[in-house]
Design a protein around this motif. Structure first.
Motif, mmCIF file in Angstrom:
data_model
loop_
_atom_site.group_PDB
_atom_site.id
_atom_site.type_symbol
_atom_site.label_atom_id
_atom_site.label_comp_id
_atom_site.label_asym_id
_atom_site.label_seq_id
_atom_site.Cartn_x
_atom_site.Cartn_y
_atom_site.Cartn_z
ATOM 1 N N UNK A 125 76.710 14.156 -26.810
ATOM 2 C CA UNK A 125 76.794 15.603 -26.804
ATOM 3 C C UNK A 125 75.845 16.275 -25.841
ATOM 4 N N UNK A 126 75.490 15.585 -24.745
ATOM 5 C CA UNK A 126 74.632 16.177 -23.730
ATOM 6 C C UNK A 126 75.454 16.893 -22.670
ATOM 7 N N UNK A 127 74.871 17.057 -21.483
ATOM 8 C CA UNK A 127 75.553 17.783 -20.412
ATOM 9 C C UNK A 127 76.906 17.159 -20.081
ATOM 10 N N UNK A 128 76.953 15.829 -19.964
ATOM 11 C CA UNK A 128 78.195 15.167 -19.583
ATOM 12 C C UNK A 128 79.237 15.226 -20.684
ATOM 13 N N UNK A 129 78.847 14.866 -21.909
ATOM 14 C CA UNK A 129 79.804 14.833 -23.007
ATOM 15 C C UNK A 129 80.361 16.197 -23.353
ATOM 16 N N UNK A 130 79.489 17.195 -23.408
ATOM 17 C CA UNK A 130 79.947 18.546 -23.744
ATOM 18 C C UNK A 130 80.868 19.095 -22.664
ATOM 19 N N UNK A 131 80.513 18.859 -21.387
ATOM 20 C CA UNK A 131 81.366 19.356 -20.302
ATOM 21 C C UNK A 131 82.752 18.710 -20.350
ATOM 22 N N UNK A 132 82.787 17.414 -20.649
ATOM 23 C CA UNK A 132 84.083 16.734 -20.761
ATOM 24 C C UNK A 132 84.906 17.337 -21.897
ATOM 25 N N UNK A 133 84.255 17.608 -23.031
ATOM 26 C CA UNK A 133 84.970 18.191 -24.179
ATOM 27 C C UNK A 133 85.528 19.567 -23.839
ATOM 28 N N UNK A 134 84.722 20.400 -23.179
ATOM 29 C CA UNK A 134 85.153 21.756 -22.837
ATOM 30 C C UNK A 134 86.368 21.731 -21.923
ATOM 31 N N UNK A 135 86.327 20.891 -20.895
ATOM 32 C CA UNK A 135 87.411 20.899 -19.915
ATOM 33 C C UNK A 135 88.651 20.157 -20.409
ATOM 34 N N UNK A 136 88.490 19.172 -21.267
ATOM 35 C CA UNK A 136 89.667 18.518 -21.843
ATOM 36 C C UNK A 136 90.367 19.453 -22.823
ATOM 37 N N UNK A 137 89.587 20.279 -23.511
ATOM 38 C CA UNK A 137 90.206 21.248 -24.415
ATOM 39 C C UNK A 137 90.974 22.319 -23.628
ATOM 40 N N UNK A 138 90.501 22.642 -22.429
ATOM 41 C CA UNK A 138 91.237 23.608 -21.593
ATOM 42 C C UNK A 138 92.648 23.107 -21.311
ATOM 43 N N UNK A 139 92.775 21.770 -21.239
ATOM 44 C CA UNK A 139 94.086 21.168 -20.998
ATOM 45 C C UNK A 139 94.787 20.778 -22.296
ATOM 46 N N UNK A 140 94.253 21.266 -23.422
ATOM 47 C CA UNK A 140 94.908 21.148 -24.734
ATOM 48 C C UNK A 140 94.945 19.730 -25.298
ATOM 49 N N UNK A 141 93.978 18.894 -24.913
ATOM 50 C CA UNK A 141 93.911 17.567 -25.528
ATOM 51 C C UNK A 141 93.237 17.661 -26.896
#
Length: 389
Positions: A9-25
């Motif tokens: 849940x650091x910079x890398x993990x949170x950023x991946x979660x935010x942008x994957x959610x933008x694509x509705x995963x």
């Protein structure tokens, strides 16, 4: 809807979660703490300029803002071949289509390391550093040593910038309190030219900074051990210290080292330019947990971790849509930071073509302060994201 499991849940993990959610995963984020910690601004916690809670962002707030599922738990084991993740609670996660590993790195452990504290360690260490500094200030004098180490198996795992920043901030804090002449400040590192990866111009400017602030330098000697009252070097000489702040070099995460994932000699996960883990389908590694390839001056930084995370979100989406326009991290390799000094800052930038260090008196300090607020608010979706930041 395809499921993506993100570990970290650091910079890398949170950023991946935010942008994957933008694509509705369908995204599940696993973090061993319940908050996102803004490490670059933690340098002001020890000096009392920033409160600890002001640089922590509740992951539940982030979960609500972006719609990912959250599990607050540590990772016990990763069995990549069988696609099985065991958590410290004993729970097993194996229902996912994609796995993104963003767990950060462990730290190299020198003898007696428990006699030091790190501004880049567990978040709570910033508060312990503050306690140590407060004790010395109450005493009225003392010797303080700041330093960082290297990893001979992976030169990208060095993180010295925050050490310099904390040193200069402590110098200015003591100066404001009229106590600077009562304290001896030292900086130590095993390499002959710490900070050389920033470029020759930056290295010369750093030397000027150290001389101006009357900091004693101890460079080029390997560290043998840490003791309660100082640092022992390879020649058995000793740097006396009432308090030692030391940033160990990164080392492969212990869970990764014991896994079946491919690793480099330092224990970081081997990936290609697209952050795909070598030899595995639909498994990615981003940020400090990954082995970063490139020039000798390459460095693991938060902005690169976020670039890698955004690329992974893009690459997963490309794969799902049967497209091949994947993005790599190599073209984004650079060193980029605003190195704060408490009364100003310096803008540092390096890539394959240039290396710059530009002084930003007074305004630089407030620019970095502003970035900290921007980071919090933009992560929560309260303000728009600035492209590239």
């Amino acid at each position: 809807m395809k499921k993506v499991l993100i570990l970290g849940g650091g910079f890398a993990g949170l950023e991946a979660a935010i942008f994957l959610r933008k694509d509705k995963y369908d995204v599940t984020l696993v973090s061993d703490r319940d908050f996102f910690y803004i490490y670059p601004t933690s340098i002001w916690v020890p000096t009392g300029e920033t409160r600890f809670q002001d640089i922590c962002v509740d992951l539940k707030e982030l979960q609500k803002a972006h719609g990912f599922d959250l599990i607050v738990d540590g990772v016990e084991t990763i069995e990549a071949a069988s696609r099985r993740i065991t958590l410290k609670s004993g729970d097993i996660l194996n229902d996912f289509d994609y796995l993104v590993i963003a767990m950060g790195a462990s730290k190299m452990k020198a003898k007696g390391i428990e006699n030091s504290l790190s501004i880049c360690g567990a978040p709570q260490q910033s508060l312990l550093i503050k306690e140590k500094l407060d004790e010395l200030i109450a005493k009225g004098s003392g010797k303080i040593a700041f330093g960082f180490g290297g990893n001979p198996n992976d030169t990208s795992a060095v993180r010295g910038g925050p050490g310099f920043e904390l040193l200069f901030n402590v110098h200015n804090m003591l100066k404001k309190r009229g106590l600077r002449d009562k304290f001896e400040l030292n900086f130590f590192a095993p390499m002959p030219k710490p900070g050389a990866r920033m470029g020759e111009k930056a290295l010369k400017m750093m030397d000027i900074f150290l001389e101006r602030t009357m900091v004693q330098k101890h460079f080029g000697k390997k560290i043998k051990a840490f003791e309660e009252d100082g640092v022992i070097f390879e020649d058995d000489s000793k740097l006396q210290s009432d308090f030692t702040m030391f940033i160990p070099a990164g080392d492969g995460h212990e869970v990764v080292k014991s896994s079946d994932l491919p690793k480099n000699p330092a224990g970081f996960i081997k990936i290609n330019d697209f952050c795909e883990v070598e030899g595995f389908e639909n498994i990615y590694a981003v940020g400090d947990v990954a082995a970063i390839e490139g020039p000798d001056w390459r460095a693991k930084q938060g902005h690169l971790a976020e670039v890698m995370a955004r690329n992974v979100a893009h690459n997963i989406n490309e794969k799902e849509k049967n497209r091949t326009n994947k993005k790599g991290y190599q073209e984004h390799l650079n060193i980029l930071c605003v190195m704060d000094s408490g009364d100003g800052a310096a803008f540092v930038y390096r890539d394959d073509k240039k290396a710059r260090m530009i002084p930003l008196p007074i305004v630089g300090h407030w620019l970095k302060k502003g970035w900290g607020k921007y980071c919090r608010l933009s992560k929560l979706g309260s303000i728009p994201r600035i492209p590239g930041m």
